[in-house]
Design a protein around this motif. Sequence first.
Motif, short mmCIF file in Angstrom:
data_model
loop_
_atom_site.label_atom_id
_atom_site.label_comp_id
_atom_site.label_asym_id
_atom_site.label_seq_id
_atom_site.Cartn_x
_atom_site.Cartn_y
_atom_site.Cartn_z
N TRP A 28 9.32 10.49 -10.80
CA TRP A 28 9.43 9.05 -10.60
C TRP A 28 8.80 8.27 -11.76
O TRP A 28 7.94 8.76 -12.48
CB TRP A 28 8.74 8.64 -9.29
N LYS A 30 6.65 5.13 -11.97
CA LYS A 30 5.92 4.26 -11.05
C LYS A 30 5.96 2.80 -11.50
O LYS A 30 6.17 1.91 -10.71
CB LYS A 30 4.46 4.73 -10.92
N LEU A 33 4.80 -1.13 -9.53
CA LEU A 33 5.14 -1.32 -8.12
C LEU A 33 3.88 -1.62 -7.32
O LEU A 33 2.77 -1.36 -7.77
CB LEU A 33 5.81 -0.05 -7.59
N GLY A 36 0.01 2.00 -3.12
CA GLY A 36 0.34 2.84 -1.97
C GLY A 36 -0.30 4.18 -2.13
O GLY A 36 -0.99 4.45 -3.13
N THR A 70 3.91 0.60 -1.47
CA THR A 70 4.96 1.53 -1.89
C THR A 70 4.72 2.91 -1.32
O THR A 70 3.59 3.42 -1.36
CB THR A 70 5.01 1.63 -3.43
N TYR A 72 6.81 6.92 -1.23
CA TYR A 72 7.89 7.69 -1.83
C TYR A 72 8.50 8.63 -0.80
O TYR A 72 7.81 9.45 -0.21
CB TYR A 72 7.37 8.51 -3.02
N PRO A 77 11.22 5.73 -4.53
CA PRO A 77 10.23 4.74 -4.11
C PRO A 77 10.83 3.74 -3.13
O PRO A 77 11.98 3.32 -3.27
CB PRO A 77 9.86 4.04 -5.43
N ILE A 79 9.68 0.10 -1.08
CA ILE A 79 8.70 -0.96 -0.87
C ILE A 79 8.70 -1.29 0.63
O ILE A 79 9.71 -1.67 1.20
CB ILE A 79 9.07 -2.23 -1.67
N TYR A 384 4.12 -8.12 -8.67
CA TYR A 384 4.57 -6.78 -9.05
C TYR A 384 5.98 -6.85 -9.61
O TYR A 384 6.76 -7.74 -9.26
CB TYR A 384 4.53 -5.84 -7.84
N ILE A 386 9.50 -5.24 -9.64
CA ILE A 386 10.32 -4.35 -8.82
C ILE A 386 11.72 -4.28 -9.44
O ILE A 386 12.41 -5.29 -9.54
CB ILE A 386 10.40 -4.84 -7.37
N THR A 390 15.94 -1.16 -5.99
CA THR A 390 14.79 -0.54 -5.32
C THR A 390 14.93 -0.75 -3.81
O THR A 390 15.22 -1.85 -3.34
CB THR A 390 13.47 -1.13 -5.80
N VAL A 392 13.90 -1.27 0.09
CA VAL A 392 12.88 -2.06 0.78
C VAL A 392 13.01 -1.84 2.27
O VAL A 392 14.12 -1.90 2.82
CB VAL A 392 13.04 -3.56 0.46
#
Length: 495
Positions: A28, A30, A33, A36, A70, A72, A77, A79, A384, A386, A390, A392
């Motif tokens: 990934w 990161k 983000l 988390g 966040t 995974y 990933p 949110i 952040y 994003i 992504t 959610v």
Amino acid sequence: MCFSDDVTLHLTLVVSCLFLFIGFKHFWKKGNLPPGPTPLPILGNYLQLSNGDIVKSLLKLSEKYGDVFTVYLGSRPVIVVTGYKSVKEVYVDRGDDFLARGDMPSFDFDYKNYGIAFTSNMDRWRELRRFSLSTMRNFGIGKRNTEDRIQEEALCLVTELRKTKESLVEPRQYISKAACNVLFCIMFGNRHDYEDEELLNVLSLISSTFVLVSSRWGQLYEMFPWIMRFIPGRHQNIFVYMKKLLQFVEKRVEMNRKTLDENNPGNFVDAFLIKMEKENTNPKTEYHLTNLVNSTLQIFFAGVETISTTLTYSLLLIMKYPDILAKVHKEIDKVIGRERCPKIQDKNQMPFTDAVLHEIQRFIDLLPMGVPRKTTKDITYRGYSIPMHTNVFPMLSSVLKDPICFPYPNEFNPKNFLDENNQFKKNDAFMPLASGKRICLGEGLVRMELFILLVSILQNFNLKSPVPPEDLDTTPDISGLGNFPKQYKMAFIPR
């Protein structure tokens, strides 16, 4: 789940990880983000989410990481957004930024980005939603409108419940048939007898699919879809059931095509077929057989499951609180009586019943994680960065039980929707089927069905449990994509 199933599940994970480790050269990114829990290579945050209740796990993480964080799912990933203010921002205040449909591998494999509900193609979604909303408003077309259909089905349901002669039965088998028949009429133009084999088969496939997607096997597939697709396990039945459902819709579409009267369309499929014929020279049209079959199944599936589970949970809750049932009975007798069928306008004179119906939907929390969304572009959110596309998760559970919005967030209490004069009080945090531009297409139909079917049952019957009310367990049996009540039996006692 038995011990052997747990062993099989974890062995499956180990094998999956080995294949993923071999195939992955890149993990990934990161970036910036929201914070988390630290993910592991390949596994992501599986260890934090593997206790079989992903909803509780995510809500627990929000206590540590805040309203936006966040996680995974494997290397993907997501949110997670919790609390009314944050979820409203996703659905409404910045709705266009989060308007795309998120990944749902369990369904995406069969739908392949077609249909109205599970497409991430925004042009396709806009066109099909515009058509579907317009068409659904017209149904029933012609001599009978939607309320007429629901009232007729309510009478059929009451007749079937009288045949049980006060014996103990599982209520879902009756409720789901009524809900399915309403959708049969709107989508295809006819209803089925309650013992019809096709009706029973469709109901079994829909229920089994939704339960499996919400189960631990389904959750594992959502985290590791590309390898779990080739690993044996219960999740493989999802694709078997979905294929059968798509074949059923294909057969029904062909039946409608053979009897189609272009001057008098009688249902959703008829209207779509007419639109297909008008657009048959447009190479870029969204009105083709694949979108018809997928859209029809998506609307039908969601409508049947939503009403069936909500009404099944409703009777359990009302049995548990006999004082609430007594007040609803009193209001029904005052406003409607026991001779005529309830109609939707009666609700305006029944504030307590209306509050109970809202409280049922709030308390059961039918779709606790919402339906995943995706960002439509690169955005800045809460400081952040994003990226576009992504995923959610707007956690509806955290909204429906937000203590800032509801005075009794964790208990079943109609006062959550009553003012000081015992009149019905709206609450903006009431969003059991999401909110904003991508709210459930059939939300209005759900409200109408829930009122007419439930009030019709309570108008005609007292509810009797084989165990004391205080011993009835209203906690979900399965909690994932949906919340499902534990199986129970009850008797319908004529009033």
